[in-house]
Scaffold this motif. Structure first.
Motif, PDB file in Angstrom:
ATOM      1  N   ILE A 184       0.851  -1.191   0.000  1.00  0.00           N
ATOM      2  CA  ILE A 184       0.000   0.000   0.000  1.00  0.00           C
ATOM      3  C   ILE A 184       0.887   1.241   0.000  1.00  0.00           C
ATOM      4  O   ILE A 184       1.788   1.369   0.831  1.00  0.00           O
ATOM      5  N   SER A 185       0.626   2.152  -0.908  1.00  0.00           N
ATOM      6  CA  SER A 185       1.436   3.365  -0.991  1.00  0.00           C
ATOM      7  C   SER A 185       0.552   4.594  -0.842  1.00  0.00           C
ATOM      8  O   SER A 185      -0.654   4.545  -1.060  1.00  0.00           O
ATOM      9  N   GLY A 186       1.179   5.697  -0.480  1.00  0.00           N
ATOM     10  CA  GLY A 186       0.464   6.953  -0.307  1.00  0.00           C
ATOM     11  C   GLY A 186       1.112   7.773   0.782  1.00  0.00           C
ATOM     12  O   GLY A 186       1.805   7.249   1.655  1.00  0.00           O
ATOM     13  N   ASP A 187       0.887   9.078   0.724  1.00  0.00           N
ATOM     14  CA  ASP A 187       1.496   9.960   1.724  1.00  0.00           C
ATOM     15  C   ASP A 187       0.504  10.414   2.785  1.00  0.00           C
ATOM     16  O   ASP A 187       0.869  11.165   3.693  1.00  0.00           O
ATOM     17  N   GLN A 188      -0.759   9.963   2.696  1.00  0.00           N
ATOM     18  CA  GLN A 188      -1.764  10.297   3.709  1.00  0.00           C
ATOM     19  C   GLN A 188      -2.567   9.031   4.030  1.00  0.00           C
ATOM     20  O   GLN A 188      -3.739   8.901   3.714  1.00  0.00           O
ATOM     21  N   LEU A 189      -1.894   8.090   4.687  1.00  0.00           N
ATOM     22  CA  LEU A 189      -2.488   6.797   5.010  1.00  0.00           C
ATOM     23  C   LEU A 189      -2.926   6.760   6.471  1.00  0.00           C
ATOM     24  O   LEU A 189      -2.228   7.259   7.355  1.00  0.00           O
ATOM     25  N   LEU A 190      -4.075   6.143   6.704  1.00  0.00           N
ATOM     26  CA  LEU A 190      -4.533   5.871   8.064  1.00  0.00           C
ATOM     27  C   LEU A 190      -4.831   4.383   8.169  1.00  0.00           C
ATOM     28  O   LEU A 190      -5.653   3.848   7.423  1.00  0.00           O
ATOM     29  N   PHE A 191      -4.157   3.714   9.101  1.00  0.00           N
ATOM     30  CA  PHE A 191      -4.391   2.303   9.360  1.00  0.00           C
ATOM     31  C   PHE A 191      -5.193   2.172  10.648  1.00  0.00           C
ATOM     32  O   PHE A 191      -4.769   2.633  11.714  1.00  0.00           O
ATOM     33  N   LEU A 192      -6.365   1.554  10.547  1.00  0.00           N
ATOM     34  CA  LEU A 192      -7.227   1.311  11.693  1.00  0.00           C
ATOM     35  C   LEU A 192      -7.213  -0.183  11.978  1.00  0.00           C
ATOM     36  O   LEU A 192      -7.765  -0.980  11.210  1.00  0.00           O
ATOM     37  N   LEU A 193      -6.557  -0.574  13.069  1.00  0.00           N
ATOM     38  CA  LEU A 193      -6.351  -1.981  13.398  1.00  0.00           C
ATOM     39  C   LEU A 193      -7.232  -2.353  14.586  1.00  0.00           C
ATOM     40  O   LEU A 193      -6.926  -2.001  15.732  1.00  0.00           O
ATOM     41  N   ASP A 194      -8.315  -3.065  14.300  1.00  0.00           N
ATOM     42  CA  ASP A 194      -9.222  -3.498  15.359  1.00  0.00           C
ATOM     43  C   ASP A 194      -8.790  -4.872  15.871  1.00  0.00           C
ATOM     44  O   ASP A 194      -8.246  -5.678  15.118  1.00  0.00           O
ATOM     45  N   GLU A 195      -9.052  -5.135  17.162  1.00  0.00           N
ATOM     46  CA  GLU A 195      -8.583  -6.364  17.810  1.00  0.00           C
ATOM     47  C   GLU A 195      -7.108  -6.583  17.499  1.00  0.00           C
ATOM     48  O   GLU A 195      -6.658  -7.673  17.140  1.00  0.00           O
ATOM     49  N   ALA A 196      -6.341  -5.506  17.663  1.00  0.00           N
ATOM     50  CA  ALA A 196      -4.931  -5.501  17.275  1.00  0.00           C
ATOM     51  C   ALA A 196      -4.088  -6.460  18.092  1.00  0.00           C
ATOM     52  O   ALA A 196      -3.016  -6.888  17.655  1.00  0.00           O
ATOM     53  N   SER A 197      -4.555  -6.817  19.279  1.00  0.00           N
ATOM     54  CA  SER A 197      -3.804  -7.754  20.113  1.00  0.00           C
ATOM     55  C   SER A 197      -3.662  -9.108  19.446  1.00  0.00           C
ATOM     56  O   SER A 197      -2.687  -9.825  19.683  1.00  0.00           O
ATOM     57  N   GLY A 198      -4.619  -9.471  18.585  1.00  0.00           N
ATOM     58  CA  GLY A 198      -4.587 -10.764  17.920  1.00  0.00           C
ATOM     59  C   GLY A 198      -4.090 -10.724  16.490  1.00  0.00           C
ATOM     60  O   GLY A 198      -4.071 -11.748  15.809  1.00  0.00           O
ATOM     61  N   ILE A 199      -3.676  -9.562  15.996  1.00  0.00           N
ATOM     62  CA  ILE A 199      -3.181  -9.443  14.625  1.00  0.00           C
ATOM     63  C   ILE A 199      -1.755  -9.988  14.541  1.00  0.00           C
ATOM     64  O   ILE A 199      -0.921  -9.730  15.410  1.00  0.00           O
ATOM     65  N   LYS A 200      -1.478 -10.725  13.483  1.00  0.00           N
ATOM     66  CA  LYS A 200      -0.156 -11.334  13.313  1.00  0.00           C
ATOM     67  C   LYS A 200       0.933 -10.266  13.228  1.00  0.00           C
ATOM     68  O   LYS A 200       0.727  -9.184  12.683  1.00  0.00           O
ATOM     69  N   GLU A 201       2.102 -10.625  13.741  1.00  0.00           N
ATOM     70  CA  GLU A 201       3.207  -9.663  13.767  1.00  0.00           C
ATOM     71  C   GLU A 201       3.661  -9.256  12.377  1.00  0.00           C
ATOM     72  O   GLU A 201       4.106  -8.129  12.168  1.00  0.00           O
ATOM     73  N   GLU A 202       3.547 -10.150  11.391  1.00  0.00           N
ATOM     74  CA  GLU A 202       3.959  -9.762  10.040  1.00  0.00           C
ATOM     75  C   GLU A 202       3.062  -8.668   9.466  1.00  0.00           C
ATOM     76  O   GLU A 202       3.505  -7.864   8.634  1.00  0.00           O
ATOM     77  N   ILE A 203       1.811  -8.609   9.932  1.00  0.00           N
ATOM     78  CA  ILE A 203       0.920  -7.540   9.505  1.00  0.00           C
ATOM     79  C   ILE A 203       1.357  -6.215  10.130  1.00  0.00           C
ATOM     80  O   ILE A 203       1.408  -5.174   9.463  1.00  0.00           O
ATOM     81  N   HIS A 204       1.659  -6.238  11.417  1.00  0.00           N
ATOM     82  CA  HIS A 204       2.160  -5.030  12.076  1.00  0.00           C
ATOM     83  C   HIS A 204       3.438  -4.537  11.397  1.00  0.00           C
ATOM     84  O   HIS A 204       3.637  -3.329  11.211  1.00  0.00           O
ATOM     85  N   THR A 205       4.307  -5.472  11.020  1.00  0.00           N
ATOM     86  CA  THR A 205       5.553  -5.102  10.338  1.00  0.00           C
ATOM     87  C   THR A 205       5.256  -4.461   8.990  1.00  0.00           C
ATOM     88  O   THR A 205       5.884  -3.465   8.598  1.00  0.00           O
ATOM     89  N   ALA A 206       4.278  -5.018   8.273  1.00  0.00           N
ATOM     90  CA  ALA A 206       3.897  -4.456   6.969  1.00  0.00           C
ATOM     91  C   ALA A 206       3.329  -3.051   7.119  1.00  0.00           C
ATOM     92  O   ALA A 206       3.620  -2.155   6.314  1.00  0.00           O
ATOM     93  N   VAL A 207       2.533  -2.836   8.151  1.00  0.00           N
ATOM     94  CA  VAL A 207       1.969  -1.501   8.400  1.00  0.00           C
ATOM     95  C   VAL A 207       3.085  -0.495   8.648  1.00  0.00           C
ATOM     96  O   VAL A 207       3.075   0.619   8.101  1.00  0.00           O
ATOM     97  N   GLU A 208       4.034  -0.870   9.484  1.00  0.00           N
ATOM     98  CA  GLU A 208       5.147   0.043   9.757  1.00  0.00           C
ATOM     99  C   GLU A 208       5.950   0.331   8.498  1.00  0.00           C
ATOM    100  O   GLU A 208       6.432   1.442   8.293  1.00  0.00           O
TER     101      GLU A 208
END
Length: 333
Positions: free
Chosen positions: A167-191
């Motif tokens: 995902i590309s863009g200079d004005q991105l908002l990531f809304l992560l619900d139930e983030a405690s259970g989201i896989k770490e590779e997803i968190h890494t991708a968001v960062e």
């Protein structure tokens, strides 16, 4: 002798200025601008959807206007899902190149909870005829909301880390619900997506079921990088007043029932009501977060052309593995 009225009479110029000011005010009311809502999400929620946010929702929303990393741990029924939907519409309203990505610990949660709130708000906008120009949301989260100028709101499953990373863009908002259970590779991708610059923001919300990972770290070793909130179900306006002031929020009776059923000092009450991370006791066989993750794996998204919400992963008649805790040091015998 006739007295002269000292009050200056309006000139053509002053009358013209007054008319212009009134006209501009009317235009501003009829065609809301991004600047009017950039720092006031609560005003946007009311003007766009006739939704009134309660004070904790306002605090969280306001934090997102000032910080690009916000994390919220909470009990049940504090209005997380509706707030995320409001923030999604708000972001694409105030950001001229805004893109919102909504995801959760399971595709099922994205489809039947988050996207349902997006569509509900759009329906409220139509019902109240509010002066905004929102595109109609698609039925499926992955198709999303698309503006002609490229702005978008999309709902993604967390099953595909590569898709999240692209995902590309200079004005991105990531809304992560139930983030405690989201896989770490997803968190890494968001960062990784947020490496482009300061125009990217992340909001994580969750019941705090896991005592490791990115969400846990936001309240512990990485706390300096995040603006954090803890919201208990006990502090909703409904629970405090005993009245149904905000439909859908935790009620006083619900909180009292959970306290009787689970015990005020139990890990379930700490997580599901108070919004605190569970303590790992000596008599715990499976941590609460592991059980939640296992339950989430049991379901997968229904096929796009199916009316079913979810179907079991295993085919009927397939093998079922079970474990047995025979209770040695626990309270039960």
């Amino acid at each position: 002798m006739q007295r002269r009225d000292p009050t200056p009479k309006p000139t053509h110029a002053s009358r013209g200025a007054a008319f212009l000011a009134g006209f501009e005010a009317a235009v501003a009311a009829a065609f809301p601008t991004a600047d009017a809502y950039r720092h006031d999400v609560a005003k946007f929620a009311w003007d766009a959807f006739r939704i009134k946010l309660w004070h904790k929702q306002v605090e969280i929303a306001t934090a997102l206007t000032k910080h690009n990393r916000v994390a919220v741990k909470s009990g049940h029924k504090i209005g997380k899902s509706i707030l995320l939907a409001v923030l999604a519409w708000w972001w694409v309203t105030v950001m001229p190149r805004g893109t919102v990505i909504m995801t959760s610990a399971s595709g099922r949660q994205v489809k039947i909870t988050l996207w349902k709130e997006i569509r509900k708000l759009y329906a409220l906008h139509l019902k109240h005829k509010t002066p905004f120009h929102f595109p109609a949301p698609a039925k499926l989260p992955a198709t999303g909301v698309e503006y002609d100028d490229g702005r978008a709101i999309l709902g993604f499953s967390t099953d595909d880390a590569e898709r999240m990373a692209g995902i590309s863009g200079d004005q991105l908002l990531f809304l992560l619900d139930e983030a405690s259970g989201i896989k770490e590779e997803i968190h890494t991708a968001v960062e990784g997506n947020c490496a482009a610059g300061p125009g990217c923001a992340v909001l994580m919300t969750s019941n705090p079921t896991q005592v490791s990972g990115t969400f846990f770290d936001a309240f512990n070793r990485a706390k300096s990088d995040w603006c954090t909130f803890t919201v208990s179900s006990e502090e909703t306006p409904n629970a405090v007043s005993g009245q149904d002031l905000f439909p859908g929020l935790a009620s006083k009776s619900w909180v009292e029932k959970r306290k009787r059923a689970w015990g005020a000092d139990s890990p379930r009450y700490a997580v599901r009501v108070k919004g605190n991370f569970p303590l790992q006791g000596d008599d715990t066989v499976f941590p609460l977060g592991v059980i939640d993750t296992a339950q989430a794996r049991w379901f997968q998204d229904a096929a796009p052309d199916s009316d079913d919400i979810a179907i079991p992963v295993d085919e009927p008649g397939g093998p079922i593995d079970a474990g047995l805790d025979v209770a040695r040091f626990g309270d039960d015998e």
